[in-house]
Design a protein around this motif. Structure first.
Motif: not given
Length: 369
Positions: A94-99, A127-130, A348-353
């Motif tokens: 249930k850990t909250k990790l950033t995708n 694809l990022d799978l934290p 991308s929602k979380n990554r700043q390119i």
């Protein structure tokens, strides 16, 4: 089977999300209607109170439409990555990790004096799978370029067309494993299309500081595709900080590649200067020479080029122009001027390119988390 189904779902769900988002959720461009709270400024007290000074509503509406459309697409990309990540993760995690999954859409047009107009349209999904533990990462690469020519790789014009005829590959990566001063990446996977075509790849890298301004990086890469055979890429880079803030960097690259499918070695020597002129502008100057060891045993090409890349809008829309002059063997070393135009969009929602970032690598012991 669960992993294969999830990967297959991603390859079909992503294009569906793209078109669905564009057609349904993209914000319509409408005229701005005045609200009750709108106030009129810079109006003469003697002017007709019913006459309002014109405003630049069209520009404001266009920016709003761009922002809303980009955000909708980014949300769709994030949702696909999050769904696959959740499906593969343990139920009790249930850990909250950033995708940080992202989508890149690129269109490139090249016109050469002795050739024809070429237009390339590419879609790349990272694809990022934290939640997939621990050091192993699931990878999906829609532009595998392992078997592209060494020159196209070094000049940044690899199309990814020779590896698997444009087919997407998927697999797992053991990333950034450290052995003393060395780092390594290990990939294993298959082509996501029948007939199945397994591949494996390993990369070793080492960075050393020679002096205050000089840094060297050695890379050795081996890859094997069942349908293509063995491939090897050896590369030695030298970086020199022209300015202390590293906004201006000189780079020299010596590389060699062997492809069993072509049964020859390719050699490239290239010199580059990166100049970060402003926060929105990057200039790259390059010159190089390539050769191979086939029957002719001659130089393949000489070239010189200059590229201007600009961040046009926020951190997701980029434009680039690259005039270049080549002397290829196929045209008997006659001059072949050409120009390339490129547009790139990132979602991308979380990554700043940051497509303009050019950095000098650091040795393992100097790297922070």
């Amino acid at each position: 089977m669960k992993i294969l189904n999830s990967i297959t779902l991603a390859s079909f769900a992503l294009p569906l999300c793209i078109f669905y988002t564009t057609a349904i959720y993209a914000a319509p461009i409408i005229e701005n209607q005045p609200k009750k709270s709108d106030s009129v400024t810079n109006v003469s007290p003697y002017a007709d109170p019913l006459v309002v000074a014109p405003t630049n509503d069209t520009s404001s509406n266009m920016k709003q439409w761009l922002d809303d459309s980009q955000q909708s697409m980014s949300d769709s990309v994030h949702n696909v990555g999050e769904y696959i990540d959740t499906s593969l993760a343990k139920d009790d995690d249930k850990t909250k990790l950033t995708n940080n999954s992202y989508l890149r859409i690129r269109n490139r047009s090249i016109y050469s004096h002795r050739g024809q107009l070429k237009n390339e349209f590419k879609v790349y999904f990272k694809l990022d799978l934290p939640h997939v533990k621990r050091d192993w990462k699931l990878i999906i690469d829609s532009e595998p370029s392992d078997y592209d020519s060494l020159e196209s790789k070094q000049r940044g014009i690899a199309s990814g067309s020779k590896t698997q005829n444009g087919d997407t590959i998927g697999g797992f990566r053991l990333q950034d494993a450290q052995f003393g001063n060395w780092t390594s990446d290990f990939d294993i996977g298959i082509k996501l299309k029948l007939p199945l075509n397994p591949f494996t790849k390993v990369k070793l890298s080492r960075v050393d500081n020679i002096s205050k301004n000089w840094t060297t990086q050695f890379d050795q890469e081996l890859f094997y595709y069942h349908s293509k055979g063995l491939g090897s890429l050896t590369q030695m880079n030298g970086f020199y900080a022209i300015t202390a803030d590293q906004k201006n960097i000189f780079r020299t690259t010596t590389s060699a590649q062997y492809l069993q499918d072509d049964d020859k070695w390719e050699l490239v020597q290239q010199l580059d200067i990166y100049q970060r002129a402003t926060e929105k502008d990057l200039f790259e100057y390059s010159m190089g020479i390539s050769a191979d060891t086939d029957e002719i045993k001659e130089v393949s090409n000489y070239w010189i080029s200059a590229e201007w890349k600009r961040r046009v809008y926020r951190h997701w829309l980029y434009l680039a122009a690259r005039p270049q002059l080549e002397f290829p063997r196929e045209y008997n070393y006659h001059a072949n001027p050409s120009i390339m135009f490129e547009i790139e969009m990132f979602f991308s929602k979380n990554r700043q390119i940051d497509e303009l970032g050019r950095y000098i690598p650091k040795p393992v012991k100097q790297r922070t988390k």
